[in-house]
Design an enzyme around this catalytic site. Structure first.
Site, PDB file in Angstrom:
ATOM      1  N   ASP A  16     -23.904  16.222 -24.369  1.00 22.61           N
ATOM      2  CA  ASP A  16     -22.469  16.374 -24.033  1.00 22.61           C
ATOM      3  C   ASP A  16     -21.931  15.319 -23.062  1.00 22.61           C
ATOM      4  O   ASP A  16     -21.362  15.631 -22.035  1.00 22.61           O
ATOM      5  CB  ASP A  16     -22.131  17.810 -23.595  1.00 22.61           C
ATOM      6  CG  ASP A  16     -22.708  18.255 -22.266  1.00 22.61           C
ATOM      7  OD1 ASP A  16     -23.778  17.794 -21.889  1.00 22.61           O
ATOM      8  OD2 ASP A  16     -22.062  19.080 -21.610  1.00 22.61           O
ATOM      9  N   HIS A  42       4.070   6.917   5.318  1.00 23.25           N
ATOM     10  CA  HIS A  42       2.927   7.616   5.917  1.00 23.25           C
ATOM     11  C   HIS A  42       2.194   6.840   7.003  1.00 23.25           C
ATOM     12  O   HIS A  42       1.491   7.432   7.822  1.00 23.25           O
ATOM     13  CB  HIS A  42       1.945   8.083   4.828  1.00 23.25           C
ATOM     14  CG  HIS A  42       1.093   6.997   4.252  1.00 23.25           C
ATOM     15  ND1 HIS A  42       1.486   6.225   3.178  1.00 23.25           N
ATOM     16  CD2 HIS A  42      -0.146   6.545   4.595  1.00 23.25           C
ATOM     17  CE1 HIS A  42       0.527   5.366   2.880  1.00 23.25           C
ATOM     18  NE2 HIS A  42      -0.474   5.530   3.725  1.00 23.25           N
ATOM     19  N   ASP A  75      -3.314   8.296  -0.737  1.00 24.93           N
ATOM     20  CA  ASP A  75      -3.635   7.203   0.190  1.00 24.93           C
ATOM     21  C   ASP A  75      -5.095   6.776   0.012  1.00 24.93           C
ATOM     22  O   ASP A  75      -5.404   5.590  -0.112  1.00 24.93           O
ATOM     23  CB  ASP A  75      -3.381   7.690   1.626  1.00 24.93           C
ATOM     24  CG  ASP A  75      -3.890   6.723   2.683  1.00 24.93           C
ATOM     25  OD1 ASP A  75      -3.475   5.562   2.684  1.00 24.93           O
ATOM     26  OD2 ASP A  75      -4.707   7.160   3.526  1.00 24.93           O
ATOM     27  N   GLU A 106       1.802   5.505  12.812  1.00 24.10           N
ATOM     28  CA  GLU A 106       0.522   4.995  13.315  1.00 24.10           C
ATOM     29  C   GLU A 106       0.544   3.481  13.524  1.00 24.10           C
ATOM     30  O   GLU A 106      -0.012   2.977  14.505  1.00 24.10           O
ATOM     31  CB  GLU A 106      -0.604   5.361  12.330  1.00 24.10           C
ATOM     32  CG  GLU A 106      -1.977   4.947  12.825  1.00 24.10           C
ATOM     33  CD  GLU A 106      -3.085   5.249  11.838  1.00 24.10           C
ATOM     34  OE1 GLU A 106      -4.245   5.203  12.245  1.00 24.10           O
ATOM     35  OE2 GLU A 106      -2.785   5.519  10.659  1.00 24.10           O
ATOM     36  N   ASP A 107       1.182   2.741  12.620  1.00 29.10           N
ATOM     37  CA  ASP A 107       1.040   1.282  12.617  1.00 29.10           C
ATOM     38  C   ASP A 107       2.270   0.496  13.059  1.00 29.10           C
ATOM     39  O   ASP A 107       2.238  -0.735  13.096  1.00 29.10           O
ATOM     40  CB  ASP A 107       0.650   0.809  11.202  1.00 29.10           C
ATOM     41  CG  ASP A 107      -0.728   1.305  10.798  1.00 29.10           C
ATOM     42  OD1 ASP A 107      -1.514   1.648  11.695  1.00 29.10           O
ATOM     43  OD2 ASP A 107      -1.012   1.343   9.584  1.00 29.10           O
ATOM     44  N   HIS A 116       0.819  -1.223   0.000  1.00 27.30           N
ATOM     45  CA  HIS A 116       0.000   0.000   0.000  1.00 27.30           C
ATOM     46  C   HIS A 116       0.853   1.273   0.000  1.00 27.30           C
ATOM     47  O   HIS A 116       0.678   2.126  -0.883  1.00 27.30           O
ATOM     48  CB  HIS A 116      -0.973  -0.016   1.181  1.00 27.30           C
ATOM     49  CG  HIS A 116      -1.638   1.295   1.438  1.00 27.30           C
ATOM     50  ND1 HIS A 116      -2.498   1.895   0.531  1.00 27.30           N
ATOM     51  CD2 HIS A 116      -1.540   2.158   2.501  1.00 27.30           C
ATOM     52  CE1 HIS A 116      -2.911   3.062   1.019  1.00 27.30           C
ATOM     53  NE2 HIS A 116      -2.345   3.232   2.211  1.00 27.30           N
TER      54      HIS A 116
END
Length: 381
Positions: free
Chosen positions: A259, A72, A139, A76-77, A48
């Site tokens: 259109d 990124h 992301d 956090e992870d 990812h």
């Protein structure tokens, strides 16, 4: 998944002064930190961040943005810290990664008061450095393109959030391609039957009328060549969500919708844009009330182009946009053009708006609203 060396090469292709060693180091650091983590699809999690970095590289962004894409999710992870990233890479990159982490933690879909508070925080985070939002949009784009592994409830929540906040924000930032992709991915989740229906009608239309886009493009190229104008012509069918929205707004069936095809003519000079307009209006009948000159009156996000709608082959209405290459670069990537590279140097595009001033002006507009519901409505508008 693209390798570290191939990613570095991709960045070097538009920015020869890129620090390939640092990009490769960030790639290896991120892969090590996410080792043993997997996505809902079962793929290694690090696929990812790499995909996000590739999306940013395709926008020809700077090294700091690419590395932030790779890292990124580390704060956090994983056990990675802002201080560690600052010491290994740079304080600038640590600040960007931390900014994206804070955006990710915001719950945008809660009560009106909480949602308004978090949306205000989101805008303030963007004001510190717009690249935080560019990474977040990349992301979201990759997450939406791989959303099938999530539960139906989670898919619906993310799709609504994308349609309400992220896609309009991309549009407001002038990133039209990003906006259209996000909208269409969200539309696929929120109304799969509607989207499939439109795609089927396109197939039927193509069988009946042939390749409308190629036929009209050929006609336009011929007329421009006859007038001695050097320009490139691109045509396409509009995205399913764009067509669906028009059907809803105008309360028209697909067969009565006009259109559904758009054409873009890229010229060498601004003067040529107006010459092209003359050629188009001489060859095809203009539709009244469908002309806009964003070259003489640019949009606040730097967008410049001339728009007109004409009746093409078989009376089909088609939208035609005329702009120079520099105008096109801003039209495609909006404020992201401020950080993009061309021929190894930061692109000096005269039409790019100052992103800091732009977002601050936007926040000032929203800050006049005290009521949370009114604030959210102002943001969405």
């Amino acid at each position: 998944m693209i390798s570290a060396e191939d990613l570095a090469q991709l960045v070097t292709s538009y920015n020869p002064k890129s620090n390939s060693d640092m990009i490769i180091a960030a790639y290896n650091y991120g892969r090590e930190k996410h080792e043993g983590q997997f996505r809902k699809s079962g793929e290694p999690y690090f696929t990812h961040p790499v995909a996000v970095a590739v999306i940013l590289a395709k926008q020809k962004l700077d090294d700091a943005s690419i590395i932030t894409g790779l890292l990124h999710d580390t704060i956090e992870d994983t056990e990675s810290t802002k201080q560690e990233i600052a010491s290994l890479f740079s304080p600038e990159i640590a600040m960007l990664v931390d900014g994206v982490t804070n955006l990710t933690k915001m719950q945008l879909g809660s009560t009106a008061t909480k949602e308004a508070e978090n949306t205000r925080k989101l805008l303030m985070a963007i004001a510190k450095d717009m690249r935080v939002m560019l990474v977040k949009l990349a992301d979201r784009l990759h997450n939406m393109s791989t959303i099938r592994a999530m539960t139906p409830e989670k898919q619906a929540q993310k799709a609504r959030e994308t349609m309400d906040i992220f896609a309009p924000l991309a549009g407001r930032m002038g990133m039209q391609s990003m906006r259209e992709e996000l909208e269409d991915l969200a539309f696929r989740v929120l109304n799969p039957d509607g989207r499939t229906s439109i795609l089927r009608r396109f197939i039927t239309l193509q069988k009946e009328a042939g390749d409308v886009v190629e036929n009209i493009s050929t006609d336009m190229r011929h007329e421009l060549a006859e007038a001695g104008i050097d320009a490139s012509v691109y045509g396409r069918a509009k995205k399913p969500y764009s067509i669906w929205r028009k059907m809803q707004e105008k309360e028209l069936s697909f067969s009565r919708l006009s259109d559904i095809y758009g054409f873009r003519i890229i010229t060498k000079t601004e003067a040529d844009c107006y010459r092209v307009l003359g050629v188009i209006h001489q060859r095809w009948r203009a539709v009244p009330g469908r002309f806009k000159d964003y070259i003489s009156q640019p949009k606040s996000n730097g967008y410049r182009s001339i728009h007109t709608t004409v009746k093409g082959r078989d009376g089909k209405q088609v939208e035609v946009q005329m702009r120079t290459q520099q105008m096109h670069d801003v039209a495609e990537t909006g404020v992201a053009a401020h950080w993009s590279y061309k021929d190894g140097a930061r692109s000096e595009n005269p039409f790019t708006v100052d992103p800091v001033r732009w977002i601050r002006d936007l926040i000032e507009q929203f800050d006049t609203e005290e009521d949370p519901t009114a604030f959210l409505e102002a943001v969405k508008l």
